[in-house]
Scaffold this active site. Structure first.
Site, PDB file in Angstrom:
ATOM      1  N   GLY A 162      -4.060 -10.569   5.553  1.00 51.20           N
ATOM      2  CA  GLY A 162      -5.995 -10.408   6.067  1.00 51.20           C
ATOM      3  C   GLY A 162      -5.528  -9.822   7.558  1.00 51.20           C
ATOM      4  O   GLY A 162      -4.921  -9.479   7.881  1.00 51.20           O
ATOM      5  N   CYS A 190       2.627 -10.538   6.435  1.00 52.88           N
ATOM      6  CA  CYS A 190       1.848  -9.693   7.392  1.00 52.88           C
ATOM      7  C   CYS A 190       0.876 -10.801   7.824  1.00 52.88           C
ATOM      8  O   CYS A 190       1.753 -11.442   8.934  1.00 52.88           O
ATOM      9  CB  CYS A 190       0.720  -9.221   5.944  1.00 52.88           C
ATOM     10  SG  CYS A 190      -0.538  -7.797   6.935  1.00 52.88           S
ATOM     11  N   PHE A 201      -2.103  -6.116  14.746  1.00 55.10           N
ATOM     12  CA  PHE A 201      -1.250  -6.940  15.672  1.00 55.10           C
ATOM     13  C   PHE A 201       0.237  -7.485  15.343  1.00 55.10           C
ATOM     14  O   PHE A 201       1.008  -7.246  14.496  1.00 55.10           O
ATOM     15  CB  PHE A 201      -2.024  -8.624  15.425  1.00 55.10           C
ATOM     16  CG  PHE A 201      -3.358  -8.368  16.002  1.00 55.10           C
ATOM     17  CD1 PHE A 201      -3.383  -8.578  16.977  1.00 55.10           C
ATOM     18  CD2 PHE A 201      -4.010  -8.030  15.500  1.00 55.10           C
ATOM     19  CE1 PHE A 201      -4.912  -8.645  18.007  1.00 55.10           C
ATOM     20  CE2 PHE A 201      -5.536  -7.721  15.895  1.00 55.10           C
ATOM     21  CZ  PHE A 201      -6.043  -8.263  16.373  1.00 55.10           C
ATOM     22  N   HIS A 213       4.057  -4.802   3.317  1.00 57.70           N
ATOM     23  CA  HIS A 213       3.104  -6.322   1.955  1.00 57.70           C
ATOM     24  C   HIS A 213       4.922  -6.122   0.698  1.00 57.70           C
ATOM     25  O   HIS A 213       4.841  -4.130   0.144  1.00 57.70           O
ATOM     26  CB  HIS A 213       2.423  -5.339   1.840  1.00 57.70           C
ATOM     27  CG  HIS A 213       0.794  -5.627   2.265  1.00 57.70           C
ATOM     28  ND1 HIS A 213       0.204  -6.125   1.353  1.00 57.70           N
ATOM     29  CD2 HIS A 213       0.780  -5.552   3.689  1.00 57.70           C
ATOM     30  CE1 HIS A 213      -0.618  -6.448   2.503  1.00 57.70           C
ATOM     31  NE2 HIS A 213      -0.608  -6.288   3.530  1.00 57.70           N
ATOM     32  N   GLU A 252       4.398  -6.259  -2.883  1.00 59.34           N
ATOM     33  CA  GLU A 252       4.148  -6.600  -3.413  1.00 59.34           C
ATOM     34  C   GLU A 252       3.848  -5.478  -3.856  1.00 59.34           C
ATOM     35  O   GLU A 252       3.423  -4.644  -5.072  1.00 59.34           O
ATOM     36  CB  GLU A 252       2.324  -6.989  -3.663  1.00 59.34           C
ATOM     37  CG  GLU A 252       1.496  -6.521  -3.452  1.00 59.34           C
ATOM     38  CD  GLU A 252       1.387  -6.466  -1.708  1.00 59.34           C
ATOM     39  OE1 GLU A 252       0.865  -5.435  -0.675  1.00 59.34           O
ATOM     40  OE2 GLU A 252       2.262  -6.890  -1.167  1.00 59.34           O
TER      41      GLU A 252
END
Length: 379
Positions: free
Chosen positions: A235, A263, A308, A353, A355
């Protein structure tokens, strides 16, 4: 953001908050837009990038010079809309060429009101951001173009990414279910902080029924679905603002329910364990970032989008309120923490990530690792 109709011939100007400007032509919608200027090193997968909710309020600069070759289809979006605030390309494809293409990227950007710019030196812009860091930016085209002092003042008045609480702006408002593919083996409660569509699909492929819950979900909401495991998604925004997800994750950790985060979810786990977070100079974005899994020594090429990171010790396990924790993955470019795992409870996370939408499949094993945690807990 203000936009008007498509106008590829309209003049456009990009203005960074430090005063540097780049002039080009409008690409997509005409008008003005603001956000944080970041660059993505992916040479493909632009449709997945555009529709990734993690890019909310960011103006994405593509380092690959030629974008739009395969047009836009209706199968690859990671959400129901484009989330980037603006789009910057050097040489947009004039004619898409792919059997799945339904329209051009220019047409899609225009239809969704995304202001972009083309024909600028994206290599010079990327080098500027690498030297000075991600910063606020504005793109102005058509009637929005004015003198540079006026435009710069607008950019400098725009909100910064540090301190931004954005996950609630991109998350689902209502719970929905992604059914298991084939035989159902497990139930997972997934906290949507900006989840990509491919993530619950990857779990469904492994026999998991995924209940996707809003970012505002409570512990009672989570356990009402009878989960075998809990997932915290990717997000946008500053993890330092995410007090509610942190409290929710601590409630899950207290029950020792198998937990997996990616993440933003990795940063939430870091905060839940007592570690701090900090803003990277220009972040990691693209689909070619080298990460080492320190538990196996394997090096993976991975997909990233984060500005971040977690501030945790690399050299030894740390004591936390939930037992010992260690850094499980690290970026080989700059030693940034890319994963955490608890040694005394069934919980782990990664900063990238797995996926593979878009991106390599090197990290797909992480979904299997989550399944193993749930199998172990059930046994």
């Amino acid at each position: 953001m203000t936009t008007s109709t498509r106008g590829a011939s309209a003049p456009a100007v990009l203005v960074l908050e430090d005063g540097r400007t780049f002039r080009g032509r409008a690409y997509g919608a005409v008008g003005e837009t603001f956000g944080e200027a970041v660059f993505s090193t992916g040479m493909t997968g632009y449709q997945e990038t555009l529709t990734d909710p993690s890019y909310h309020r960011q103006v994405v600069v593509m380092t690959a010079p030629h974008i739009g070759n395969t047009g836009v289809n209706d199968e690859d979006p990671e959400s129901k809309r484009i989330w980037v605030s603006g789009y910057v390309v050097r040489d947009p494809a004039r004619t898409p060429s792919n059997w799945r293409s339904r329209r051009s990227l220019d047409e899609e950007l225009t239809a969704q009101g995304v202001v972009g710019i083309s024909g600028i030196d994206t290599r010079a812009l990327t080098r500027h951001l690498r030297e000075r860091g991600a910063m606020r930016v504005g793109i102005f085209s058509g009637a929005a173009v004015a003198d540079e002092a006026t435009l710069l003042a607008k950019v400098q008045a725009a909100p910064q990414m540090k301190g931004a609480d954005l996950s609630g702006e991109v998350a689902t408002a209502e719970t929905y279910v992604v059914p298991a593919i084939g035989t159902k083996k497990f139930t997972v409660a997934a906290i949507d902080l900006g989840i990509k569509g491919m993530t619950p699909h990857r779990m469904a492929e492994r026999g998991i029924e995924v209940h996707v819950l809003p970012a505002t979900a409570t512990a009672e909401d989570v356990y009402a679905v009878g989960p075998d495991g809990v997932f915290f998604s990717n997000g946008p925004g500053d993890p330092a603002t995410a007090d509610h997800p942190v409290a929710l994750m601590r409630a899950v950790l207290e029950r020792s329910t198998p937990l997996f985060g990616i993440c933003f979810g990795n940063q939430i786990l870091g905060r839940a364990l007592g570690f701090g977070t900090f803003k990277l100079k220009y972040g990691h974005r693209g689909i070619n970032q080298p990460v080492q899994d320190r538990t196996t020594g394997k090096v993976e090429v991975t997909a990233h989008n984060h500005g971040f990171a977690v501030d945790a010790p690399l050299d030894a396990p740390s004591d936390t309120p939930f037992g010992r924790a260690e850094v499980s993955h690290v970026c080989l470019n700059d030693n940034v923490v890319e994963g955490l795992r608890l040694l005394d409870r069934p919980a782990f996370s990664v900063q990238y990530h797995p996926e593979a939408a878009a991106g390599p499949h090197d990290a797909a094993y992480l979904f299997g690792r989550f399944v193993s945690l749930m199998e172990g807990q059930r046994a």
